[in-house]
Write a protein that holds these residues in place. Structure first.
Motif, mmCIF file in Angstrom:
data_model
loop_
_atom_site.group_PDB
_atom_site.id
_atom_site.type_symbol
_atom_site.label_atom_id
_atom_site.label_comp_id
_atom_site.label_asym_id
_atom_site.label_seq_id
_atom_site.Cartn_x
_atom_site.Cartn_y
_atom_site.Cartn_z
ATOM 1 N N GLN A 78 -5.223 14.977 -11.114
ATOM 2 C CA GLN A 78 -4.327 13.870 -11.430
ATOM 3 C C GLN A 78 -3.716 13.978 -12.815
ATOM 4 N N THR A 79 -2.492 13.478 -12.909
ATOM 5 C CA THR A 79 -1.863 13.248 -14.201
ATOM 6 C C THR A 79 -2.319 11.870 -14.689
ATOM 7 N N PRO A 80 -2.133 11.553 -15.975
ATOM 8 C CA PRO A 80 -2.483 10.206 -16.456
ATOM 9 C C PRO A 80 -1.766 9.106 -15.691
ATOM 10 N N GLU A 81 -0.478 9.342 -15.348
ATOM 11 C CA GLU A 81 0.265 8.335 -14.582
ATOM 12 C C GLU A 81 -0.347 8.139 -13.204
ATOM 13 N N GLN A 82 -0.757 9.230 -12.581
ATOM 14 C CA GLN A 82 -1.375 9.129 -11.266
ATOM 15 C C GLN A 82 -2.713 8.390 -11.331
ATOM 16 N N ARG A 83 -3.439 8.588 -12.405
ATOM 17 C CA ARG A 83 -4.739 7.908 -12.518
ATOM 18 C C ARG A 83 -4.559 6.396 -12.557
ATOM 19 N N ALA A 84 -3.494 5.938 -13.231
ATOM 20 C CA ALA A 84 -3.237 4.496 -13.287
ATOM 21 C C ALA A 84 -2.938 3.951 -11.897
ATOM 22 N N VAL A 85 -2.117 4.694 -11.126
ATOM 23 C CA VAL A 85 -1.818 4.266 -9.759
ATOM 24 C C VAL A 85 -3.072 4.331 -8.908
ATOM 25 N N PHE A 144 0.838 -1.203 0.000
ATOM 26 C CA PHE A 144 0.000 0.000 0.000
ATOM 27 C C PHE A 144 0.871 1.251 0.000
ATOM 28 N N LEU A 145 1.883 1.299 0.854
ATOM 29 C CA LEU A 145 2.752 2.471 0.920
ATOM 30 C C LEU A 145 3.550 2.641 -0.370
ATOM 31 N N ASP A 146 3.933 1.543 -1.010
ATOM 32 C CA ASP A 146 4.627 1.632 -2.300
ATOM 33 C C ASP A 146 3.731 2.288 -3.354
ATOM 34 N N GLU A 147 2.466 1.946 -3.335
ATOM 35 C CA GLU A 147 1.535 2.545 -4.296
ATOM 36 C C GLU A 147 1.339 4.039 -4.010
ATOM 37 N N VAL A 148 1.284 4.404 -2.740
ATOM 38 C CA VAL A 148 1.183 5.827 -2.384
ATOM 39 C C VAL A 148 2.420 6.574 -2.874
#
Length: 360
Positions: free
Chosen positions: A237-244, A188-192
């Motif tokens: 969000q950026t597109p990369e952030q949306r994927a995460v 979870f923290l890695d994804e954050v």
């Protein structure tokens, strides 16, 4: 120069937090004692129902007031946002002049102050100290917000003991998820961290972007009830952030749905009035006040409500099809967690994980 005045955030949260309910010292002491005892009782009920056994140690439950809950979350936000401020260090002067640490401190505090009157409990995964050689990693800490629990049980006219145990079942399930699945907190923290790393540095037209993003969130919050729109978080969000965020949303939806199923699965055996509590509580989750509805949608609280509903449907569907042992294959590794698409299609997850494992 800091991007957020965290001390001001704490004082603002205390100022914006609601007061009440009215209790005597003796009543407050009794509530704290009851919640601690019921949280301990819930541990056994959750373990028996889920077949999940804690593998890592955890801090004792903390029964807190609204201000303490807000302070804990200010520290959590600080932990999350510090890597972002480090990343944007070269732009701090520009961003600080544009927004101002005190302005952002007030904004963060106002949001936490509002939420401090809504949250019944929370499992805080950011609270655990860093790992040390030869010492087990603590998973987090469980918070129960006593004034909100008392206020809600009075509002829905619930039996106090039954309602408090019901809440404890939900929150202890979250604790069990992280203590019985040692890799879950790190994942979870890695994804954050991945979400933060995907943040784009400010550009010269940041102000224009900010207005557009804020306007998108305002428009989404005004959308007709029942439509799915962006919160303030989603709008920036950026597109990369949306994927995460899709991956994070899937995990959080699973965790919330799992806790909902457990609290209702255990409930009939140990809480005589559980059906009445569930019906009354679900009615209170949909506020009639238009202003509160707007705030909920703007801040993304309606997204949290969807996580409860969608996650509960997913978990119950899997449980009905493959039983608890099959459901618990979810906790095997990050690869066996459901995707956001699978949350909406439980059979797809069963086919990918449970059926494939059986064939193998």
């Amino acid at each position: 120069m800091a991007l957020v005045d965290w001390d001001l955030a704490s004082t603002t949260a205390a100022r914006f937090g609601p007061t009440g309910p009215s209790v005597t010292y003796e009543q407050a002491t009794a509530v704290v004692r009851d919640l601690r005892q019921l949280a301990d009782e819930a541990i056994g009920h959750v373990a028996e129902y889920t077949k999940m056994i804690p593998q890592v140690p955890d801090a004792p439950v903390r029964v807190v007031d609204r201000r303490t809950w807000a302070d804990v979350n200010v520290q959590g936000l600080r932990t999350v946002i510090t890597p972002l401020t480090d990343k944007l260090e070269e732009k701090v002067g520009f961003l600080g002049n544009l927004v101002g640490a005190k302005v952002t401190g007030v904004e963060a505090g106002a949001v936490l102050g509002y939420l401090s009157g809504k949250v019944l409990g929370q499992y805080d995964v950011f609270a655990a100290p860093p790992a040390e050689p030869g010492r087990p990693v603590q998973a987090g800490q469980l918070l129960l917000v006593a004034p909100n629990i008392v206020a809600m049980e009075r509002r829905i006219k619930a039996d106090p003991r039954d309602f408090r145990l019901w809440v404890c079942l939900h929150e202890v399930t979250h604790r069990t998820q992280f203590t019985a699945v040692p890799w879950l907190r790190g994942h979870f923290l890695d994804e954050v961290r991945a979400f933060i790393e995907a943040t784009e540095p400010p550009t010269a037209n940041l102000l224009s972007q900010a207005y557009q993003q804020f306007g998108a969130a305002i428009k989404a919050a005004r959308a007709p009830e029942g439509t799915r729109g962006a919160s303030l978080l989603e709008a920036v969000q950026t597109p990369e952030q949306r994927a995460v965020l899709d991956r994070l949303t899937a995990v959080l939806t699973l965790l919330e749905g799992h806790a909902e199923v457990v609290m209702d699965g255990v409930g009939p055996r140990v809480i005589p009035t559980v059906a009445t509590i569930r019906a009354a509580f679900d009615r209170r989750r949909n506020p009639g006040n238009p202003v509160e509805q707007y705030l909920r949608r703007l801040l993304g609280i309606d997204i949290k409500m969807r996580q409860y509903a969608e996650g509960r449907v997913f978990v119950q569907s899997v449980l009905d099809r493959v039983g608890m042992d099959g459901l618990n294959q979810i906790w095997t590794s990050p690869q066996t967690l459901p995707s956001l698409d699978e949350i909406a299609d439980p059979d797809a997850w069963v086919t990918r994980v449970v059926t494939a494992d059986t064939r193998g």
